[in-house]
Design a protein around this motif. Structure first.
Motif, PDB file in Angstrom:
ATOM      1  N   LEU A   1       0.780  -1.166  -0.097  1.00  7.68           N
ATOM      2  CA  LEU A   1       0.052  -0.154  -0.049  1.00  7.68           C
ATOM      3  C   LEU A   1       0.803   1.388  -0.193  1.00  7.68           C
ATOM      4  CD1 LEU A   1      -3.071  -0.854   2.381  1.00  7.68           C
ATOM      5  CD2 LEU A   1      -3.212  -0.388   0.029  1.00  7.68           C
ATOM      6  N   ARG A   2       2.162   1.094   0.112  1.00  6.40           N
ATOM      7  CA  ARG A   2       2.993   2.330   0.352  1.00  6.40           C
ATOM      8  C   ARG A   2       3.037   3.163  -1.087  1.00  6.40           C
ATOM      9  NH1 ARG A   2       8.304   0.909   3.621  1.00  6.40           N
ATOM     10  NH2 ARG A   2       7.160   0.150   5.357  1.00  6.40           N
ATOM     11  N   TYR A   3       2.834   2.243  -2.171  1.00 10.72           N
ATOM     12  CA  TYR A   3       2.610   2.592  -3.586  1.00 10.72           C
ATOM     13  C   TYR A   3       1.366   3.089  -4.091  1.00 10.72           C
ATOM     14  CZ  TYR A   3       7.175   0.631  -2.594  1.00 10.72           C
ATOM     15  OH  TYR A   3       8.439   0.489  -1.851  1.00 10.72           O
ATOM     16  N   LYS A   4       0.366   3.342  -3.037  1.00  6.90           N
ATOM     17  CA  LYS A   4      -1.022   3.638  -3.479  1.00  6.90           C
ATOM     18  C   LYS A   4      -1.188   4.542  -4.372  1.00  6.90           C
ATOM     19  CE  LYS A   4      -2.278   5.900   0.668  1.00  6.90           C
ATOM     20  NZ  LYS A   4      -1.414   5.670   1.576  1.00  6.90           N
ATOM     21  N   ASP A   5      -0.167   5.467  -4.366  1.00  3.17           N
ATOM     22  CA  ASP A   5      -0.199   6.904  -5.282  1.00  3.17           C
ATOM     23  C   ASP A   5       0.173   6.619  -6.568  1.00  3.17           C
ATOM     24  OD1 ASP A   5      -1.498   8.059  -3.060  1.00  3.17           O
ATOM     25  OD2 ASP A   5       0.598   8.820  -2.340  1.00  3.17           O
TER      26      ASP A   5
ATOM     27  N   LYS B   1     -14.299   3.393  -6.801  1.00  3.59           N
ATOM     28  CA  LYS B   1     -15.204   2.371  -7.298  1.00  3.59           C
ATOM     29  C   LYS B   1     -14.631   0.771  -6.894  1.00  3.59           C
ATOM     30  CE  LYS B   1     -18.065   3.204 -11.385  1.00  3.59           C
ATOM     31  NZ  LYS B   1     -18.090   4.806 -11.229  1.00  3.59           N
ATOM     32  N   GLU B   2     -13.282   0.688  -7.109  1.00  2.00           N
ATOM     33  CA  GLU B   2     -12.664  -0.593  -6.952  1.00  2.00           C
ATOM     34  C   GLU B   2     -12.901  -0.982  -5.535  1.00  2.00           C
ATOM     35  OE1 GLU B   2     -11.738   1.611  -9.019  1.00  2.00           O
ATOM     36  OE2 GLU B   2     -10.812   1.238 -10.846  1.00  2.00           O
TER      37      GLU B   2
ATOM     38  N   VAL C   1     -10.121  -1.681   7.601  1.00  2.00           N
ATOM     39  CA  VAL C   1      -9.287  -0.593   7.828  1.00  2.00           C
ATOM     40  C   VAL C   1      -8.154  -0.279   6.928  1.00  2.00           C
ATOM     41  CG1 VAL C   1      -7.500  -0.069   9.824  1.00  2.00           C
ATOM     42  CG2 VAL C   1      -9.898  -0.855  10.384  1.00  2.00           C
ATOM     43  N   ALA C   2      -7.569  -1.587   6.377  1.00  2.00           N
ATOM     44  CA  ALA C   2      -6.399  -0.964   5.547  1.00  2.00           C
ATOM     45  C   ALA C   2      -6.939  -0.618   4.244  1.00  2.00           C
ATOM     46  CB  ALA C   2      -5.669  -2.571   5.096  1.00  2.00           C
ATOM     47  N   LEU C   3      -8.067  -0.829   3.806  1.00  2.00           N
ATOM     48  CA  LEU C   3      -8.598  -0.077   2.652  1.00  2.00           C
ATOM     49  C   LEU C   3      -9.053   1.540   2.693  1.00  2.00           C
ATOM     50  CD1 LEU C   3     -10.671  -3.220   1.053  1.00  2.00           C
ATOM     51  CD2 LEU C   3      -8.361  -2.213   0.411  1.00  2.00           C
ATOM     52  N   LEU C   4      -9.183   1.846   4.047  1.00  2.99           N
ATOM     53  CA  LEU C   4      -9.705   3.328   3.997  1.00  2.99           C
ATOM     54  C   LEU C   4      -8.899   4.084   3.277  1.00  2.99           C
ATOM     55  CD1 LEU C   4     -10.642   3.217   7.903  1.00  2.99           C
ATOM     56  CD2 LEU C   4     -12.416   3.179   5.995  1.00  2.99           C
ATOM     57  N   PRO C   5      -7.630   4.024   3.143  1.00  9.05           N
ATOM     58  CA  PRO C   5      -6.888   5.085   2.451  1.00  9.05           C
ATOM     59  C   PRO C   5      -7.126   4.935   1.005  1.00  9.05           C
ATOM     60  CG  PRO C   5      -5.285   3.655   3.496  1.00  9.05           C
ATOM     61  CD  PRO C   5      -6.618   3.269   4.108  1.00  9.05           C
TER      62      PRO C   5
ATOM     63  N   PHE D   1       0.506   3.329  -8.214  1.00  4.65           N
ATOM     64  CA  PHE D   1      -0.245   2.311  -9.058  1.00  4.65           C
ATOM     65  C   PHE D   1      -1.466   1.919  -8.097  1.00  4.65           C
ATOM     66  CE2 PHE D   1       3.687   0.137  -7.764  1.00  4.65           C
ATOM     67  CZ  PHE D   1       4.431   0.754  -8.649  1.00  4.65           C
ATOM     68  N   PRO D   2      -2.300   2.807  -8.120  1.00  5.57           N
ATOM     69  CA  PRO D   2      -3.516   2.593  -7.144  1.00  5.57           C
ATOM     70  C   PRO D   2      -4.451   1.444  -7.699  1.00  5.57           C
ATOM     71  CG  PRO D   2      -4.050   4.531  -8.397  1.00  5.57           C
ATOM     72  CD  PRO D   2      -2.583   4.393  -8.702  1.00  5.57           C
ATOM     73  N   GLU D   3      -4.586   1.537  -9.071  1.00  3.72           N
ATOM     74  CA  GLU D   3      -5.709   0.192  -9.400  1.00  3.72           C
ATOM     75  C   GLU D   3      -4.940  -1.142  -9.289  1.00  3.72           C
ATOM     76  OE1 GLU D   3      -6.254  -1.789 -12.236  1.00  3.72           O
ATOM     77  OE2 GLU D   3      -4.028  -1.448 -12.535  1.00  3.72           O
ATOM     78  N   LEU D   4      -3.595  -1.125  -9.326  1.00  2.00           N
ATOM     79  CA  LEU D   4      -2.892  -2.343  -9.133  1.00  2.00           C
ATOM     80  C   LEU D   4      -3.069  -2.773  -7.490  1.00  2.00           C
ATOM     81  CD1 LEU D   4      -1.116  -4.503  -9.827  1.00  2.00           C
ATOM     82  CD2 LEU D   4       0.731  -3.303  -9.475  1.00  2.00           C
TER      83      LEU D   4
END
Length: 1519
Positions: free
Chosen positions: A65-69, A111-112, A100-104, A71-74
């Motif tokens: 999740l550190r790379y959510k910015d 959508k996803e 909780v992990a998905l909140l950010p 490649f968010p959809e990955l």
């Protein structure tokens, strides 16, 4: 392929982790590849394998999740793939973690993310149904609409069924969740809930005599939360405690958590099966906690993998220790351990060269933070362990130790034991030095650390303490196992002298030698510094005992200790022991602890004259002045001192800041705060926040608030490593309570300009401990807040606060402070000010002045020509008039008509006020004998008045129920009996008397319909005892009352009526049948219940009376008592309550009014569902039988069936004890000391048989002592003792010599050791010993008043959970002991063992103070106690004294009533004892004694060797 990869799966994940964590720059593509590969890996491995490593998998995904910015959809795809790969059954437990992990991601990829949540919550609704309550923190986002809908539906469904309690239970579960985000969300929403629902919460706290259990659990959970690893969560726990309010520790029941905790089993070493279990559980916790820190998680995983293989812990075919261990783990732990059974983590640790380490480590470069110091020291010690298996176990934990200090704290004590068992002298010395470094005072290097200093020294000292505790327990454990081995060795016929000392004894010797190398007084001083006062007491006492110190040399340390613990009883005890004149310092301590601040100010003044350069004295003066409330003086004094000694500014500034904000002089506050920025005491902090609030500077305000909250939570978290935290940290809890009120006042003032709380200030004050120390700071802050927000508008509210302060101070005996508060209200025009003033004068002993102030006040505030309409003012006037009446009566300066008129005026003004009606009736009752020459026949008219007003007062409240109810019934029933007598004798005045009686009967009938059944239940035994009343009209009303109670509380009433319904006197039995018939006619359904209950009691009587042959020790239900078993197992058998004390004594509502809806038995009702098959036969003379009743809740409840013993006395006495308990709970002094009598249910089944509730976890005094004497090898057998008995005629000097020189000499006091062994940790040790002193004191006083005898070592038991003393067998009452063959000459049991176990001060201090409080209370409550006792003694169904030999059975008149001749003398004796009259062989000696004098006399008598030597040897005067 999947099966091939399975064993390597964790390794592969570890590789991915490293890839995702590595920080080389141009590697975005590589990270993307890693995430994509993860998706393929999950698809390849499939649900079975992925489910087994789900925790580790989630850690890897979280790392992603550190790379959510980038490649968010990955990121979304990886999570989506993960939840779809899982077995559906695992979704529930992981639900909150995943969400909780998905909140950010919601804000980035709505959508996803919604799809994943939809899959979890909507598609798998059945699977996750039970976990939905954990999700209450979803943000409102349009994409999540349908998910919110499901959650709302779920809440609607459950909210119908859930009330406040269930909601609290849910949030408590969430607060203890492994995941830190869930905990924080839970605490945040809990805080809101406490605020929004405070109405119902306050009900739970205040409505009953004790706090609702759910609140006690909540406090326990929040206190544990104060040690949370996450600082934000710790802070939130503090906020929640503040919102909840500082509930009086005496009303919380915090014991449940302690007794079932880990404290119960001692883990001796790594061979102990509990060791592996606890360590693996601890590692699992760490594994889950470090979800975001991969290296820490791998360290935990390595530890788990190695331990599982070392202990061979896995499922298998054969029963091995390893398999047993595996099966102990709950399912969710097994699931986490499972994958580690075949992982291949390798240790990549290089060997550390410990020889270069600088020792002691503490405060060196590697010991400046607690986590560093503990990890380094633990690592160093592990390298010194020579035991093979232990070395392996500790080594595999050496990685996680660096990351998680909780594991370190768990392991250190065990590591130390193994180091000591095989170490050289040099190494042992090193350990001693390290420990001494921690315990040493004032190391200059500590100062450099500022920030970490307090937490480092507090936590490290606490760690050393737990290590030493563990060693002490280990050595006791070892000693016991060695002594049992020795005994078994002897019996095997091995000559003990030829045995070589085993390895055990040398290990034991080395540990004991190490322990004795650490001086107890150093430990005591260190404990004192880290505020672990109970521990300081424990160490210091053993220092005095072992070093045979003279206690006189150490009194001032004891005194300082007790003063710090806020234990004024202890301080007084020390003063009583002191032989020479106390020094100034000691006098000051005494004055301060008892609250005589004026005296301590004077002492300080003198001290300043003698040593003008000592800063301490100035601190003292300022503190006393602040305590007295002389605020302007404080400011001028500080300014004066600082003018001549500016260097003290940072020390003394705090006092003037506090005085200034209490005076609401805001410009002063600002100047003083600006003058010195260093000091940060509590008073200064409040000043800073109030100033920020005054300036509306919210940024500064909240920033300060956060810092201050943190400062209060730190001491709570250090304290919470031991039990008894709440009591020990109560002052911090009060501060959190204040901060909460401050914050709300600021937040509300910010919006609108009106503060008065949405917080219920009054209720919040009511819940706190009833002491000046707890309430005054809260009130002072409130006054400042009110002044801050609206100057003159809130004059009245500020006045109210001052009034409350005056009341609190007066009740605490701080007259000066109270006077100061009264001066501050002078101009606020409160109409009830003069009442408080009068009460203040009265409590100071200025009785006449008090009366004058009151009468003047009534005339000035309520002039006759002004009509009163405002109900509040009417109530105030009523209060004042009633006080006038009471003061007139007590000063006896007025003739009775004037007093009567005053009381009557009160009832006219407030006809519906219980106090007015009660005092009027009581006064009528008092003057009645004088007006009628004590002739019952002339009293009819007055009795009608008395009965009317007593009944009225009961209609409007229960404050006086134990006085009004029994007296009302006695007057009515006695008068009825007198009328019957006169009619039989044909006396002339019978007609008029019958007319009076008819009127009284109709009054009582009216009361019967107006009062609630639970009110009559409080006097139920009295009603039942008069069941054979000779007058038919009276009996008709009596039957109505009993039937009414029976219909409302059939379960309780049935048990209480049993003895009469099974009576051998036909009249009693028939009357009972009549009443039950009446009840059935009112409600048909009771017929079956009564029948079943009767059959059950018949069978129980049979069981009790069944003869037993000498040698069998058990019987079987299914063989010997088939019918009983069959009866209870019938499917149609009625619900019958198991008669436990908790559901037999009604609790009264704490609010006024008759409360017809009040639930009198809020306890846990359990019905009889069957019996355990074994019936145990006890060894004593009558062969009582012990049975186990199976409850409807599945638990077992033990009872004892006692044959050939009339239990009706015991039963009546238990009721009396319960009444005394209620008075002890009400009185502030006794509640603060937690004084009470341990009671248990006693149910007589007929005149000579009954059942008694078994008291669990107790041991008799004689058993405890015998065991200790045997362990020491100095036990004297019964045969030897019998040889020593002297003939009755032996001269006194011989008896005394035998007692002192032979018996006492051969039985040295050992009882104190039982407390040290049974309660290993200091807080529980200290609490248990205090409970022992106090419960012994209460029962000694109550027993003395009742003339209770036969207190031998089997009749006094001690509770091994609380240390309380439990008395059993109340057969020998009313000084019957004086008529024994060897007469009893001591008032109660206080033999040498009992005195010695009270600690070095003996009976001084806690014991004597508790005696005085109890005796004072019984004197104050003399009237209600005597009115209940009289009904017992005149109980026509109980033979209190056995008939004299030769004469026939006691006179039983035809109505089945026994005329108790001796009752009158018994009543007189008890009444005299309550007034302090001393009798010796029925001759009155001298004038009545004061309370202190009376207690002193009794303690002397009870411990006097000249009397003890005359006691019967079997009683054990030497024990």
């Amino acid at each position: 392929m999947a099966d091939y990869l399975q064993p390597k799966l964790l390794g592969i994940l570890a590789f991915f982790n490293m890839q995702l964590l590595s920080s080389s720059a141009g590697e975005k593509e590589k990270k993307k590849m890693a995430l994509n590969s993860l998706v393929s890996l999950m698809k390849l491995m499939g649900p079975k394998h992925i489910s087994s490593v789900r925790v580790k998998m989630m850690t890897t995904l979280r790392t992603g999740l550190r790379y959510k910015d980038d490649f968010p959809e990955l990121c979304c795809r990886t999570w989506d793939c993960f939840v779809r790969c899982l077995d559906a059954s695992y979704l529930g437990p992981l639900l909150s973690h995943v969400i909780v992990a998905l909140l950010p991601l919601i804000s980035i990829q709505p959508k996803e993310t919604a799809v994943i949540m939809h899959y979890l919550i909507v598609e798998n609704r059945e699977e996750v149904q039970d976990f939905l309550h954990e999700i209450y923190f979803l943000p409102d986002h349009p994409e999540l609409k349908n998910i919110h809908k499901i959650l709302q539906d779920y809440r609607k469904q459950t909210s119908k069924t859930t009330d406040m309690q269930a909601a609290l239970q849910l949030s408590m579960r969430a607060i203890q969740h492994e995941n830190v985000d869930v905990r924080i969300h839970a605490l945040t929403s809990l805080k809101e809930m406490i605020y929004k629902k405070q109405d119902s919460l306050l009900k739970h706290v205040l409505d009953s005599e004790m706090v609702e259990p759910v609140i006690s659990q909540l406090v326990t959970v929040l206190l544990r939360g104060c040690q949370d690893v996450n600082p934000e969560a710790r802070l939130l726990c503090g906020e929640c405690l503040g919102e909840l309010g500082a509930i009086d520790p005496g009303r919380l029941d915090l014991t449940l958590a302690d007794t079932q905790g880990t404290g119960s089993t001692f883990v001796s070493g790594i061979d102990d099966p509990n060791f592996a279990y606890e360590l693996l559980t601890e590692l699992t916790r760490a594994f889950l906690a470090y979800a975001d820190d991969v290296r820490a998680q791998d360290a935990a995983a390595y530890g788990m993998q190695e331990l599982l293989s070392l202990f061979e812990c896995r499922e298998g075919r054969n029963d091995t220790p390893g398999r047993r261990l595996w099966r102990r783990f709950p399912e969710h732990v097994q699931e986490i351990l499972e994958p580690h059974l075949n992982t291949r983590y390798k240790s990549s640790q290089k060997l550390v060269n410990w020889s270069k380490l600088k020792k002691p480590i503490y405060l060196s470069s590697r010991g400046s933070k607690f986590s560093d110091w503990s990890a380094t020291w633990a690592g160093y010690l592990i390298s010194k362990v020579r035991h093979e298996l232990a070395g392996k176990v500790f080594n595999c934990c050496s990685f996680i130790i660096k990351h998680d200090y909780k594991v370190t704290i768990y392991l250190l004590p065990h590591i130390l034991v193994y180091v000591l068992i095989g170490c050289t002298n040099e190494e042992q010395l090193e350990v001693t030095e390290e420990i001494m470094a921690v315990l040493k005072e004032g190391d200059p290097r500590l100062v450099r650390l500022q920030e970490n200093a307090s937490s480092l020294s507090q936590l490290s000292t606490q760690t050393v303490f737990s290590m030493l505790d563990h060693l002490t327990q280990w050595s006791r454990h070892k000693l016991q196992s060695m002594s049992t081995n020795k005994r078994t060795g002897k019996h095997a016929g091995v000559q003990p002298q030829h045995q070589a000392p085993g390895p055990g004894s040398s290990e034991y010797q080395s540990v004991v030698a190490f322990l004795s190398s650490i001086p107890q007084d150093v430990l005591a001083k260190a404990s004192f510094r880290s505020r672990a006062y109970t521990r300081a007491v424990m160490h210091f006492e053993s220092f005095i005992r072992e070093k045979r110190q003279n206690i006189q040399d150490h009194l001032s340390f004891f005194q300082t200790l007790y003063a710090a613990m806020h234990e004024p009883d202890g301080v007084r005890g020390v003063n009583a022991l002191r032989k020479e004149e106390p020094s100034l310092r000691e006098q000051i301590l005494e004055h301060e602890s008892i609250g005589l601040l004026r005296e301590s100010t004077a002492c300080y003044d003198r001290a300043i004259q003698l040593e003008p350069d000592q800063l301490v004295h100035y601190h003292g003066v300022m503190n006393s002045m602040l305590g007295l409330g002389q605020l302007s003086t404080v400011i001028t004094q500080v300014n004066g001192v600082l003018a001549s000694r500016p260097r003290w500014k940072s020390d003394l500034n705090a006092y003037r800041v506090e005085a200034a904000w209490k005076l609401s002089k805001w410009d002063f506050v600002e100047d003083y705060l600006a003058a010195d920025c260093k000091s940060s005491t509590w008073g200064v902090r409040l000043g800073q926040m109030l100033l920020a609030a005054k300036k509306q500077d919210s940024e500064a305000f909240y920033e300060k608030l956060k810092i201050v909250r943190k400062e209060q939570v730190v001491p709570l978290s250090a304290a919470s490593f031991e039990c008894g935290t709440y009591q020990r940290g109560y002052e911090y809890i009060v501060r959190l309570h204040m901060l909460c009120e401050l914050e709300h006042a600021f937040t509300e003032a910010g919006g609108s300009k009106k503060p008065e709380p949405n917080l219920h200030w009054d209720a919040r004050l009511l819940m706190t401990q009833n002491s000046f120390r707890a309430k005054e700071p809260i009130l002072a802050l409130r006054r400042a807040l009110l002044n801050l927000s609206m100057g003159s508008l809130c004059e009245e509210q500020v006045g109210e606060c001052w009034l409350q302060s005056a009341r609190v101070a007066r009740r605490a005996g701080h007259h000066q402070t109270a006077f100061n508060a009264l001066l501050n209200i002078e101009n606020s025009h409160l109409s009830n000010l003069f009442i408080e003033k009068a009460k203040w004068l009265w409590s100071k002993g200025d009785v006449h002045q008090a009366l004058i102030v009151l009468q003047k006040g009534v005339q000035q505030c309520f002039p006759d020509e002004e009509p009163l309409t405002d109900p509040k003012r009417i109530q105030i006037k009523g209060n004042a008039m009633l006080l006038v009446g009471r003061y007139m009566e007590e000063t006896a300066n007025f003739e009775s008509n004037a007093i009567m008129k005053t009381y009557k005026d009160v009832t006219q003004l407030l006809p519906e006020w219980e106090d007015g009606n009660f005092y009027l009736a009581k006064y009528y009752d008092k003057v009645m004998p004088m007006v009628t020459d004590n002739k019952l026949e002339r009293q009819g008219n007055l009795i009608r008045y008395i009965v009317t007003y007593f009944g009225k007062s009961l209609q409007f409240g229960n404050q006086y129920i134990y006085q009004a109810m029994p007296r009302m019934l006695t007057l009515w029933l006695d008068y009825g009996a007198k009328v019957y007598e006169f009619e039989k004798a044909g006396r002339s005045d019978r007609v008029q008397m019958r007319a009076e009686l008819t009127k009284i009967n109709s009054v009582i009938s009216e009361h019967t319909s107006n009062l609630s059944p639970y009110q009559f239940l409080t006097a139920f035994s009295q009603l039942i005892s008069r069941i054979c009343h000779s007058n038919n009209e009276v009996f008709a009303v009596l039957m109505e009352i009993i039937a009414k109670v029976f219909l409302a509380y059939p379960q309780q009433a049935m048990w209480m009526m049993t003895a009469v319904s099974k009576s051998s006197y036909p009249t009693r039995m028939n009357r009972c049948k009549e009443i039950l018939k009446k009840a059935v006619s009112l409600n048909e359904s009771f017929g079956k219940f009564i029948g079943d209950a009767n059959r059950l009691t018949d069978k129980l009587v049979e069981l009790g009376n069944k003869p037993v042959d000498g040698n069998s020790s058990t019987l079987s239900m299914s063989v010997h008592f088939k019918m009983l078993k069959k009866l209870v197992e019938e499917p149609t058998f009625s619900q019958i309550l198991i008669p436990l004390q908790s559901v037999l004594i009604p609790t009264l509502p704490s609010t006024g009014g008759a409360n017809p809806k009040h639930d009198a038995f809020p306890g846990h009702w359990v019905y009889l569902a069957g019996f355990d098959d074994t019936v145990e036969i006890l060894a004593s003379l009558q062969k009582p039988k012990k049975i186990s009743l199976k409850g409807s809740d599945g638990k077992f409840y033990t009872m004892m069936c006692k044959p050939k013993d009339d239990l009706r006395k015991d039963c009546r006495l238990m009721e009396f004890n319960c009444l005394i308990n209620k008075s002890l709970r009400k009185d502030a002094e006794s509640r603060r000391r937690d004084l009470r009598i341990r009671t248990y249910a006693v149910i007589p089944l007929n005149e000579e048989c009954g059942i008694i509730e078994w008291v669990n976890n107790t041991a008799g005094l004689r058993n405890i002592l015998t065991k200790l004497y045997k362990e020491k090898g100095i036990y004297v057998t019964g045969t030897e003792l019998r040889k020593l008995i002297l003939p009755k005629t032996a001269p006194f000097s011989e008896k005394l010599k035998l007692h002192k020189d032979v018996l006492c000499a051969r039985h040295p006091p050992v009882f104190h050791e039982w407390f040290l062994c049974t309660f290993p940790d200091p807080t529980s040790w200290y609490n248990s010993r205090s409970a022992y002193c106090r419960s012994t004191a209460v029962m000694s006083m109550v027993g003395y008043i009742l003339g209770l005898g036969d207190r031998h070592g089997e009749n006094i038991l001690f509770d091994s959970f609380t240390g309380e003393c439990v008395h059993v067998d109340f057969n020998c009452l009313f000084n019957k002991g004086e008529t024994f063959d060897v007469p009893e000459v001591v008032p109660f049991r206080l033999t040498q063992n009992m005195v010695h176990a009270m600690g070095p001060m003996g009976t001084e201090g806690l014991f004597r103070q508790a005696c005085e409080v109890t005796l004072r209370l019984m004197r104050d409550q003399r009237e209600p106690l005597m009115s209940v006792l009289k009904t017992f003694l005149h109980d026509p169904l109980v033979e209190w004294s056995k008939p004299v030999k030769g004469s026939s059975k006691n006179q039983v008149n035809e109505s089945g009533e026994i005329l108790n001749e001796k009752a009158k003398t018994h009543v007189q004796d008890i009444d005299q004892r309550l007034q302090g009259v001393i009798k010796n062989r029925n001759k009155v000696m001298g004038l009545p004694l004061s309370i202190e004098g009376h207690v002193h006399y009794l303690i002397q008598e009870a411990t006097d060797d000249n009397l003890l030597c005359m006691m019967y040897l079997g009683w054990g005067p030497y024990l």
